[in-house]
Design an enzyme around this catalytic site. Structure first.
Site, PDB file in Angstrom:
ATOM      1  N   ASP A  67       0.815  -1.220   0.000  1.00 62.82           N
ATOM      2  CA  ASP A  67       0.000   0.000   0.000  1.00 62.82           C
ATOM      3  C   ASP A  67       0.846   1.266   0.000  1.00 62.82           C
ATOM      4  O   ASP A  67       2.066   1.225   0.220  1.00 62.82           O
ATOM      5  CB  ASP A  67      -0.960   0.007   1.208  1.00 62.82           C
ATOM      6  CG  ASP A  67      -0.323  -0.543   2.487  1.00 62.82           C
ATOM      7  OD1 ASP A  67       0.921  -0.497   2.606  1.00 62.82           O
ATOM      8  OD2 ASP A  67      -1.055  -1.019   3.362  1.00 62.82           O
ATOM      9  N   ASN A 136      -7.566  -3.817  14.504  1.00 61.15           N
ATOM     10  CA  ASN A 136      -8.952  -4.137  14.112  1.00 61.15           C
ATOM     11  C   ASN A 136      -8.997  -5.287  13.098  1.00 61.15           C
ATOM     12  O   ASN A 136     -10.025  -5.565  12.516  1.00 61.15           O
ATOM     13  CB  ASN A 136      -9.658  -2.892  13.552  1.00 61.15           C
ATOM     14  CG  ASN A 136      -8.984  -2.371  12.281  1.00 61.15           C
ATOM     15  OD1 ASN A 136      -8.026  -2.951  11.787  1.00 61.15           O
ATOM     16  ND2 ASN A 136      -9.490  -1.273  11.748  1.00 61.15           N
ATOM     17  N   HIS A 138      -7.227  -5.451  10.267  1.00 61.62           N
ATOM     18  CA  HIS A 138      -6.982  -5.127   8.857  1.00 61.62           C
ATOM     19  C   HIS A 138      -5.687  -5.748   8.350  1.00 61.62           C
ATOM     20  O   HIS A 138      -4.758  -5.976   9.120  1.00 61.62           O
ATOM     21  CB  HIS A 138      -7.046  -3.608   8.594  1.00 61.62           C
ATOM     22  CG  HIS A 138      -5.895  -2.801   9.108  1.00 61.62           C
ATOM     23  ND1 HIS A 138      -6.038  -1.546   9.627  1.00 61.62           N
ATOM     24  CD2 HIS A 138      -4.563  -3.054   9.155  1.00 61.62           C
ATOM     25  CE1 HIS A 138      -4.850  -1.074   9.959  1.00 61.62           C
ATOM     26  NE2 HIS A 138      -3.944  -1.964   9.687  1.00 61.62           N
ATOM     27  N   GLU A 143      -9.899  -2.531   5.625  1.00 61.03           N
ATOM     28  CA  GLU A 143     -10.526  -2.370   6.930  1.00 61.03           C
ATOM     29  C   GLU A 143     -11.697  -3.348   7.085  1.00 61.03           C
ATOM     30  O   GLU A 143     -12.168  -3.913   6.087  1.00 61.03           O
ATOM     31  CB  GLU A 143     -11.027  -0.922   7.070  1.00 61.03           C
ATOM     32  CG  GLU A 143      -9.956   0.141   6.880  1.00 61.03           C
ATOM     33  CD  GLU A 143      -8.949   0.219   8.038  1.00 61.03           C
ATOM     34  OE1 GLU A 143      -9.018  -0.594   8.977  1.00 61.03           O
ATOM     35  OE2 GLU A 143      -8.075   1.098   7.984  1.00 61.03           O
TER      36      GLU A 143
HETATM   37  C1  F6R Z   1       1.526  -1.845   6.240  1.00 57.55           C
HETATM   38  C2  F6R Z   1       0.133  -2.295   6.294  1.00 57.55           C
HETATM   39  C3  F6R Z   1      -0.630  -2.428   7.557  1.00 57.55           C
HETATM   40  C4  F6R Z   1       0.203  -2.842   8.773  1.00 57.55           C
HETATM   41  C5  F6R Z   1      -0.675  -2.906  10.020  1.00 57.55           C
HETATM   42  C6  F6R Z   1       0.119  -3.233  11.267  1.00 57.55           C
HETATM   43  O1  F6R Z   1       2.000  -1.792   4.915  1.00 57.55           O
HETATM   44  O2  F6R Z   1      -0.416  -2.528   5.270  1.00 57.55           O
HETATM   45  O3  F6R Z   1      -1.687  -3.335   7.369  1.00 57.55           O
HETATM   46  O4  F6R Z   1       0.790  -4.078   8.526  1.00 57.55           O
HETATM   47  O5  F6R Z   1      -1.336  -1.693  10.209  1.00 57.55           O
HETATM   48  O6  F6R Z   1       0.947  -2.149  11.546  1.00 57.55           O
HETATM   49  P1  F6R Z   1       2.081  -2.223  12.667  1.00 57.55           P
HETATM   50  O7  F6R Z   1       3.079  -3.205  12.166  1.00 57.55           O
HETATM   51  O8  F6R Z   1       2.643  -0.831  12.744  1.00 57.55           O
HETATM   52  O9  F6R Z   1       1.417  -2.677  13.914  1.00 57.55           O
END
Ligand code: F6R
Length: 248
Positions: A67, A136, A138, A143
């Site tokens: 992303d 959550n 995701h 989401e």
């Molecule tokens: C990152 C992404 C997100 C993260 C997720 C966890 O490219 O797509 O889905 O993997 O938000 O984030 P952290 O690792 O900061 O807890």
């Protein structure tokens, strides 16, 4: 799903890096799906160190990131492109032309989403997709409620995700409202998926993920339908899974 328990964050990162290095050494032209965020920082650190000390080469590797924020230029320190350069690309011998992220500055974002899907197909699909998980549930920026059939698309970030990511920005107000993300079906088409999970703050979502049926409210639960998913999670992240399975 295969679950590997790591002792702590460092152990998780080391195990993940080792897994990636084996894939890089094994395949003729591996396509790695990469993630940003806090979780893979340690993994990228071990990959940098390994490149320095053991000279693992990435000259034959291609990467596609999950992303990118919309409206943040690639050279801005908050872009995921900058993150990838700083954490990995600038420290290994991967040709810049082999590294890909969605273009969050594209004028036509819908065309950009199609371009990104086509690019992944052109590369022959993703051999190994690295994932983190949001509190959550995701994956990428998919989401809760995102259709499992989704391809790369434009998303409005939820306030909880914006708040969680505000730690990387000067203030909540400067966190973007939109991003381009691989869809759930894009992720599910990867040949193999490596999900990394660390820390007590992820214990609740891990218990949900492992104890509940697949459902759209927990996007990561779709991974149960994939035939080759490896989860490397540390003890803190697995604490509630164990506690709840003991009480059955
Ligand atoms: C990152 C992404 C997100 C993260 C997720 C966890 O490219 O797509 O889905 O993997 O938000 O984030 P952290 O690792 O900061 O807890």
């Amino acid at each position: 799903m295969k679950i590997i328990e790591a002792r702590n964050y460092h152990d998780m990162s080391q195990k993940a890096a080792q897994f990636i290095i084996e894939k890089v050494n094994l395949l003729a032209s591996p396509v790695l799906g990469l993630a940003t965020g806090g979780t893979p920082l340690g993994t990228y650190k071990y990959l940098r160190e390994d490149h320095l000390n053991h000279h693992t080469s990435y000259s034959h590797v291609y990467t596609v990131n999950l992303d990118e924020y919309v409206g943040i230029p690639p050279d801005n320190e908050h872009s995921y492109f900058s993150y990838m350069k700083k954490q990995l690309f600038d420290h290994i011998d991967i040709p810049r032309s082999h590294t890909h992220l969605p273009d969050g500055m594209a004028k036509d974002l819908s065309a950009e989403c199609h371009r990104y899907e086509d690019l992944i197909k052109l590369l022959g699909g993703i051999d190994l997709q690295l994932l983190g998980i949001g509190m959550n549930g995701h994956i990428g920026f998919n989401e809760p409620g995102t259709p499992f059939s989704s391809k790369t698309h434009l998303v409005e970030l939820t306030s909880s995700t914006r708040k969680a990511n505000a730690r990387y920005f000067d203030s909540l107000a400067t966190v973007p409202f939109q991003a381009v993300t691989m869809g759930i079906s894009t992720i599910m088409e990867s040949k193999q998926i490596l999900l990394l999970v660390s820390g007590a703050k992820k214990a609740e979502i891990m218990a949900k993920l492992l104890n509940e049926e697949t459902n759209k409210d927990t996007p990561a639960s779709v991974l149960k339908r994939h035939q080759d998913v490896i989860i490397i999670a540390d003890s803190d992240a697995l604490a509630l899974v164990k506690e709840r399975s003991r009480s059955y």
